[in-house]
Motif scaffolding. Structure first.
Motif, mmCIF file in Angstrom:
data_model
loop_
_atom_site.group_PDB
_atom_site.id
_atom_site.type_symbol
_atom_site.label_atom_id
_atom_site.label_comp_id
_atom_site.label_asym_id
_atom_site.label_seq_id
_atom_site.Cartn_x
_atom_site.Cartn_y
_atom_site.Cartn_z
ATOM 1 N N GLN A 173 0.831 -1.205 0.000
ATOM 2 C CA GLN A 173 0.000 0.000 0.000
ATOM 3 C C GLN A 173 0.863 1.251 0.000
ATOM 4 O O GLN A 173 0.606 2.221 0.704
ATOM 5 C CB GLN A 173 -0.953 -0.003 1.200
ATOM 6 C CG GLN A 173 -1.737 -1.296 1.256
ATOM 7 C CD GLN A 173 -3.181 -1.073 1.680
ATOM 8 O OE1 GLN A 173 -3.749 -0.021 1.473
ATOM 9 N NE2 GLN A 173 -3.771 -2.093 2.255
ATOM 10 N N ARG A 174 1.908 1.220 -0.791
ATOM 11 C CA ARG A 174 2.780 2.369 -0.947
ATOM 12 C C ARG A 174 3.388 2.273 -2.341
ATOM 13 O O ARG A 174 3.542 1.177 -2.875
ATOM 14 C CB ARG A 174 3.867 2.337 0.111
ATOM 15 C CG ARG A 174 4.621 3.641 0.218
ATOM 16 C CD ARG A 174 5.601 3.627 1.351
ATOM 17 N NE ARG A 174 4.994 4.121 2.588
ATOM 18 C CZ ARG A 174 5.704 4.465 3.656
ATOM 19 N NH1 ARG A 174 6.999 4.345 3.653
ATOM 20 N NH2 ARG A 174 5.108 4.907 4.732
ATOM 21 N N LEU A 175 3.754 3.412 -2.913
ATOM 22 C CA LEU A 175 4.419 3.362 -4.218
ATOM 23 C C LEU A 175 5.727 2.614 -4.058
ATOM 24 O O LEU A 175 6.470 2.860 -3.113
ATOM 25 C CB LEU A 175 4.716 4.787 -4.718
ATOM 26 C CG LEU A 175 3.521 5.646 -5.106
ATOM 27 C CD1 LEU A 175 4.005 7.041 -5.470
ATOM 28 C CD2 LEU A 175 2.761 5.041 -6.272
ATOM 29 N N GLY A 222 7.771 -1.001 -13.646
ATOM 30 C CA GLY A 222 7.447 -0.396 -12.358
ATOM 31 C C GLY A 222 6.368 0.649 -12.450
ATOM 32 O O GLY A 222 5.720 0.801 -13.498
ATOM 33 N N PHE A 223 6.170 1.365 -11.338
ATOM 34 C CA PHE A 223 5.184 2.440 -11.281
ATOM 35 C C PHE A 223 5.870 3.721 -10.865
ATOM 36 O O PHE A 223 6.683 3.721 -9.952
ATOM 37 C CB PHE A 223 4.069 2.089 -10.291
ATOM 38 C CG PHE A 223 3.168 1.010 -10.798
ATOM 39 C CD1 PHE A 223 2.123 1.310 -11.653
ATOM 40 C CD2 PHE A 223 3.405 -0.319 -10.460
ATOM 41 C CE1 PHE A 223 1.301 0.306 -12.143
ATOM 42 C CE2 PHE A 223 2.596 -1.324 -10.941
ATOM 43 C CZ PHE A 223 1.541 -1.012 -11.797
ATOM 44 N N TYR A 239 5.866 8.092 -9.884
ATOM 45 C CA TYR A 239 5.318 8.866 -8.761
ATOM 46 C C TYR A 239 3.804 9.011 -8.835
ATOM 47 O O TYR A 239 3.143 9.223 -7.828
ATOM 48 C CB TYR A 239 5.982 10.251 -8.716
ATOM 49 C CG TYR A 239 5.491 11.176 -9.816
ATOM 50 C CD1 TYR A 239 5.948 11.042 -11.110
ATOM 51 C CD2 TYR A 239 4.529 12.145 -9.538
ATOM 52 C CE1 TYR A 239 5.463 11.845 -12.119
ATOM 53 C CE2 TYR A 239 4.047 12.954 -10.544
ATOM 54 C CZ TYR A 239 4.511 12.802 -11.831
ATOM 55 O OH TYR A 239 4.029 13.585 -12.827
ATOM 56 N N LYS A 240 3.230 8.942 -10.059
ATOM 57 C CA LYS A 240 1.781 9.084 -10.221
ATOM 58 C C LYS A 240 1.075 7.747 -10.095
ATOM 59 O O LYS A 240 -0.126 7.648 -10.286
ATOM 60 C CB LYS A 240 1.470 9.625 -11.628
ATOM 61 C CG LYS A 240 1.769 11.082 -11.806
ATOM 62 C CD LYS A 240 1.355 11.514 -13.209
ATOM 63 C CE LYS A 240 2.076 10.674 -14.257
ATOM 64 N NZ LYS A 240 2.124 11.272 -15.591
ATOM 65 N N ASN A 241 1.842 6.689 -9.852
ATOM 66 C CA ASN A 241 1.329 5.334 -9.835
ATOM 67 C C ASN A 241 0.933 4.886 -11.248
ATOM 68 O O ASN A 241 -0.020 4.146 -11.433
ATOM 69 C CB ASN A 241 0.153 5.196 -8.855
ATOM 70 C CG ASN A 241 0.166 3.847 -8.144
ATOM 71 O OD1 ASN A 241 1.013 2.988 -8.438
ATOM 72 N ND2 ASN A 241 -0.771 3.641 -7.238
ATOM 73 N N ARG A 290 2.142 2.988 -14.754
ATOM 74 C CA ARG A 290 3.064 1.921 -15.092
ATOM 75 C C ARG A 290 4.071 2.367 -16.153
ATOM 76 O O ARG A 290 3.739 3.115 -17.065
ATOM 77 C CB ARG A 290 2.268 0.730 -15.610
ATOM 78 C CG ARG A 290 3.032 -0.556 -15.723
ATOM 79 C CD ARG A 290 2.066 -1.656 -16.154
ATOM 80 N NE ARG A 290 2.756 -2.914 -16.320
ATOM 81 C CZ ARG A 290 3.467 -3.225 -17.404
ATOM 82 N NH1 ARG A 290 3.556 -2.366 -18.396
ATOM 83 N NH2 ARG A 290 4.083 -4.392 -17.480
ATOM 84 N N GLY A 300 11.017 8.313 -3.993
ATOM 85 C CA GLY A 300 10.337 8.344 -2.707
ATOM 86 C C GLY A 300 11.286 8.554 -1.544
ATOM 87 O O GLY A 300 12.473 8.819 -1.716
ATOM 88 N N ASN A 345 9.561 14.621 -13.245
ATOM 89 C CA ASN A 345 9.640 13.322 -12.557
ATOM 90 C C ASN A 345 9.290 12.142 -13.445
ATOM 91 O O ASN A 345 9.236 11.014 -12.969
ATOM 92 C CB ASN A 345 8.694 13.236 -11.360
ATOM 93 C CG ASN A 345 8.903 14.333 -10.391
ATOM 94 O OD1 ASN A 345 10.044 14.613 -10.034
ATOM 95 N ND2 ASN A 345 7.841 14.976 -9.996
#
Lengths: 205, 805
Positions: free
Chosen positions: B450-452, B493-494, B496-498, B500, B546, B565
């Protein structure tokens, strides 16, 4: 000698077979998208006049979260002089869908009230009640909290404010602290981890 | 060589009790000398088959007492000398002067434990060894902390429990660790990620300080740490050890046991099982407890193997599991919090001693399966080894509500390695070794944090080929080696905006090494080594995004656009792989009572990747500085000096000095977290026998760690916050490196230790009592990441007992 070679050959073959087995079974490296319930992208302050009238709403947004962009404030807090207001604070994560429980972080704060507390600070005597400059620099300074946690300690999602009689301008700062096992009648704004720290310009008109 | 010696020692010990029961009154005395008639201090004399070994004293003397009359085989060994072996009939009294011949070839050939029948083209020139005896004296410490005993090696520390080895100023991805011959593949990118190895599995640890060990692959820009296991027994004799270590600071207990043997009527087969358990509570400084710094560790390993003169194989499995508390007072989430934490006399959350480990904490497990085989033919020796590693790292932070129960970082890293090598037979003129290696690695973020994700998922496919050779020309030994490597990354990966992203790319490059060792008159040797090594970037250096555990800073990878980013394609970024050119010279000389080793070095790293402060960003939690992985050219120069002065028969003085200077050449600046100059003086009294005790020693060690004067500028958190208040970004005009706090002052520590062995029946008991930081000094170490928050640990009493049976 032959014997050892035999053993050696067997080892080589089994290693090769094991490796092939592992390699073919390990291609699922597609990551799944995580929810991010702790990410606050928007904090909204709503000042509702207790005697009725339209609310004053301001918010601070940080659309890129941990990105390099600074937080943006959408305006000043413009309140009417000599008026009583109730301030409610809403924290949301716009990266989550509004139906998602992760969307409304203020609900999470209320639920974990025993670990959270809001601190407030302002300048230039913009309020008639509470007096002073808020409890960020000194916990014992007065704030009119409307809510409390299971231990009877304030949270601060809802607070009452009376604006000054005269016009004034200053700054208004809100800090939300996460104080697990630390929250007490004397815990201060420098204890624990910061979940929110935002500042607005406030004008009493 | 040395390893086998100690194993023999262990086994012969088990016979001692049995034989001593008959009436045996003979003695065998003598002296071990080299070709110049100087004593070979430290040489081992073995009386086979039924008696123990002895280490000769400072005058080269040894004495076996109360032995039975009869026929024996005497074997004398010492690293760097040819073994001497002869038959001897002992009746009543025997005396011999034994001359050992120097073995120039062996001197420069450590090291990765293997068969001794074939040539060894390991090409390690500038190396230091932590012997079994030294490891015994360090028992109970983590691998990273133990390695600090080696000159030129220090550590990046995260509180009292997490030590990451630093060789000549570089660490993490630039130090290669070989565990049982396999490249250790964990999440080494983080400064607070310690190597996942139980030091009790090692019979010795070798630190190679030049980049010459190109046989083991890329990344060894700073050096290689080789964790060597003891050889498996080949005969059906049961043996083992049992260690208990108690420490006052942290009120910790460590137990470690090992049992090994062969299989009856199946000569050549051997097995070993080993396990370690450790439990420590909160450490404390002289003034307060370091709340939440406890450690829980449980490790075990098992191996079985078959070895004959011409062939053999081993299967080894190890499991390492640790839970580490991170000082609670370091749990901060903004600069304001950091300023508060730094201004406190003692950390927030400080409470009385407890074994409890709460958030923030780490849970790390590492499994290793290794299968290797080798066969000696008329054309040389063939070796093959396969390794599978499974690493799981979970980091738990103080989080809202139930989120604290789920990890903020949860990574699974699986690595398969396959190495094959061919080596020529031993020859007087030259040896050659050729090899290939391959690696498949898969890193996965376990869903549910539950975190980037801090780093993305990736697949890493690597392959390499090498050729190394050693030439012997009179008193010269020449080493030459070259290597080619290829690495392919597939990253998903994902951002900063979540959102992909996915990318794939590859790197390839060549490493080379050349070295020469010459033996000079008057017990002098000189070794010169020049090598060039490279390393592909780690995915963390490219894509990190992060905040990280207790860092109060946001980190961005090299491939993140500095204004938006967004993740960029590596082709659109001016990225070059890191490449190091390292020169190390090692000069040794010994006199009658004094020996010295001086080892100056210079390491120039092109395109050195580091975290550079770049600016300040505001988010809802407050103001954060942000760092971006950037490249520069860095220069590390220094010298390591060690000496041994035999003041008298039993007394010796051991000075040790490590000096280092590091700079950012491109920006004419200093680098942060570079170990300062270190000085050490040990006075040690060793006596082979004091009444019923053997191997008695008393040691007093004084360490002085100087202040790091070559540190970047200081910008305090308050200065950043004040500038921010006035809407000034102090990094836009000058983004040279900085630190939040000035380097702490230098400090001196006194360590005391006393130890002895006692033999009863078939068991040898080694006792040790020690006091570390005996004067209970308050100090802060520059390379401890927690120096912003708290003092380092205070006085620590250690009691350890090792039983060998």
């Amino acid at each position: 000698m032959k014997n050892y070679k035999n053993i050696f050959r067997k080892i080589t073959i089994s290693i090769t077979l094991i490796s092939i087995g592992f390699l073919s079974g390990c291609n699922s490296n597609d990551p799944k998208k995580e929810d991010t319930p702790e990410l606050i992208t928007k904090a909204t302050l709503t000042f509702t006049p207790i005697g009725g009238g339209s609310s004053v709403v301001v918010s601070a947004t940080d659309p890129d979260g941990d990105g390099v962009q600074d937080i943006a404030v959408d305006g000043d807090i413009n309140l009417v002089s000599d008026t009583d207001y109730t301030l409610t604070i809403t924290l949301i994560n716009e990266l989550a869908a509004p139906t998602d429980p992760a969307y409304d972080i203020s609900a999470e704060v209320a639920e974990e009230g025993a670990e959270h507390i809001f601190f407030f600070g302002w300048t230039n005597n913009v309020f008639y009640n509470p007096t002073g400059n808020g409890n960020i620099d000194n916990r014992s300074d007065g704030i009119n909290y409307n809510d409390s946690d299971e231990n009877g300690l304030p949270i601060g999602l809802s607070t009452n404010w009376s604006t000054s009689v005269n016009t004034a301008s200053g700054k208004f700062r809100v800090i939300l602290k996460h104080q697990p096992d630390l929250k007490s009648p004397t815990s201060t704004s420098s204890d624990g981890e910061t979940d929110l720290d935002i500042e607005f310009v406030i004008n009493i008109l | 060589m040395y390893l086998r010696k100690t194993i023999i020692l262990v086994f012969t010990l088990s016979y001692l009790g049995a034989s001593a029961q008959s009436i045996c009154k003979s003695t065998f005395t003598g002296q071990v000398l080299d070709e110049t008639n100087h004593p070979v201090i430290g040489a081992t004399v073995l009386l086979l088959p039924h008696y123990t070994g002895q280490v000769v004293d400072v005058l080269g003397n040894f004495k076996f007492e109360n032995i039975c009359a009869g026929n024996y085989k005497v074997r004398v060994q010492y690293l760097g000398y040819q073994d001497e072996e002869f038959d001897l009939q002992i009746n009543d009294k025997a005396n011999r002067v034994i001359l050992l011949k120097e073995d120039v070839k062996q001197l420069s050939e450590v090291v990765v434990n293997a068969h001794h029948d074939a040539a060894h083209t390991e090409y390690a020139n500038s190396f230091t060894q932590l012997s079994e005896k030294q490891l015994d004296e360090l028992a109970g410490k983590s691998l990273g902390e133990s390695l600090k005993e080696v000159a030129g090696v220090s550590s990046i520390q995260t509180g009292p429990g997490i030590f990451k080895p630093v060789i000549h100023g570089v660490h993490s991805q630039r130090v290669l660790i070989l565990n049982y011959g396999i490249r250790q593949e964990g999440q080494q990118w983080g400064a607070e990620h310690a190597p996942e190895i139980d030091p009790f599995i090692a019979s010795n640890i070798v630190v190679i300080k030049d980049a010459s060990a190109i046989k083991y692959g890329t990344d060894a820009l700073g050096g290689v740490i080789v964790v060597n296991p003891p050889e498996l027994p080949r005969k059906a004799e049961l043996g083992g050890t049992f260690n208990t270590i108690l420490q006052s600071n942290g009120q910790s207990g460590t137990v470690s046991g090992m049992l090994e043997g062969g299989i009856k009527n199946h000569d050549g087969w051997g097995w070993r099982v080993q396990g370690t358990g450790k439990r420590s509570g909160d450490f404390h400084t002289p003034d307060y407890s370091l709340t939440n710094t406890g450690i829980k560790e449980l490790n075990f390993s098992t191996s079985i193997g078959y070895h004959k003169e011409n062939a053999g194989f081993d299967i080894f499995f190890s499991h390492f599991q640790t839970e580490l508390g991170v000082l609670k007072g370091t749990a901060i989430s903004s600069l304001e919090d950091l300023a508060n934490a730094m201004e406190r006399a003692e950390p927030l959350y400080t409470s009385s001693f407890s074994y409890q480990i709460g958030e923030p904490r780490q849970e790390v497990s590492h499994n290793l399966l290794k299968i290797n085989g080798h066969v000696l033919t008329n054309h040389g020796e063939w070796k093959i080894q396969y390794g599978f590693q499974n690493n799981n790292r979970k980091e738990f932070d103080i989080r809202m509500g139930d989120l604290a129960k789920i990890p903020a970082i949860d990574l699974k890293l699986n690595t398969h390695t396959l190495d094959a090598e061919w080596e020529t037979l031993h020859s007087d003129k030259r040896t050659i070794s050729l090899g290939i290696s391959g690696m498949y690695q898969n890193n996965q973020n376990i869903f549910g944090t539950q975190r980037l994700p801090f780093i993305p998922n990736f697949v890493n496919l690597s392959g390499g080929a090498f050729a190394v050779s050693k030439l012997f020309l009179n008193q010269w030994t020449i080493d030459l080696g070259t290597r080619y490597d290829y690495r392919y990354y597939d990253v998903k990966g994902f951002d900063y905006k979540n959102t992909r992203y996915a990318s794939s790319f590859s790197f390839n490059n060549i490493s080379a090494s050349a070295g020469a060792t010459v033996t000079l008159p008057e017990n002098q040797t000189l070794n010169l080594n020049l090598s060039s090594a490279w390393r592909p970037p780690h995915v963390a250096e490219l894509y990190s995004v992060g905040t990280h555990q207790s860092a109060a800073a946001i980190e961005y990878g090299l491939l993140l656009n500095d204004s938006t980013n967004e993740v960029m394609n590596i082709k659109d970024v001016n990225f070059k792989t890191e490449q190091a050119v390292k020169f190390v010279a090692t000069y040794t000389r010994s006199w009658q009572r004094f020996a010295v080793e001086v080892s100056p070095y210079m390491n120039y790293i092109f395109n050195y990747i580091y975290l550079r402060p770049e600016g300040i960003t505001k988010n809802v939690r407050g103001v954060y500085p942000y760092y971006r992985y950037t490249q520069t050219d860095a220069l590390f120069t220094g010298v390591d000096v060690t000496g041994t002065w035999h003041v008298s028969r039993y007394l010796k003085v051991l000075p040790k000095v490590s000096l280092l200077r590091a700079s950012d050449v491109r920006n004419d600046d200093y680098l942060v977290f570079i170990p300062s100059n270190r000085y050490e003086l040990a006075v040690r009294y060793d006596r082979p026998e004091v009444s019923v005790f053997k191997n008695f020693y008393v040691e007093s060690k004084l360490k002085y760690i100087a202040k790091q004067y070559r540190a970047p500028r200081v910008i305090t958190v308050r200065q950043i916050l004040e500038a921010e208040e006035q809407d000034v970004d102090i990094f836009t005009t000058d983004n040279s490196n900085f630190d939040f706090m000035a380097a702490p002052s230098g400090y001196g520590l006194l360590n005391l230790a006393v130890g002895a062995s006692l033999k009863r029946d078939r068991v040898q008991y080694d006792f040790r009592i020690a006091a570390e930081n005996a004067l209970n000094q308050s100090y802060r170490e520059y390379t401890n990441r927690f120096r912003y928050y708290a003092d380092d640990v205070g006085r620590n009493f250690i009691f350890s007992l090792k039983c060998i049976f």
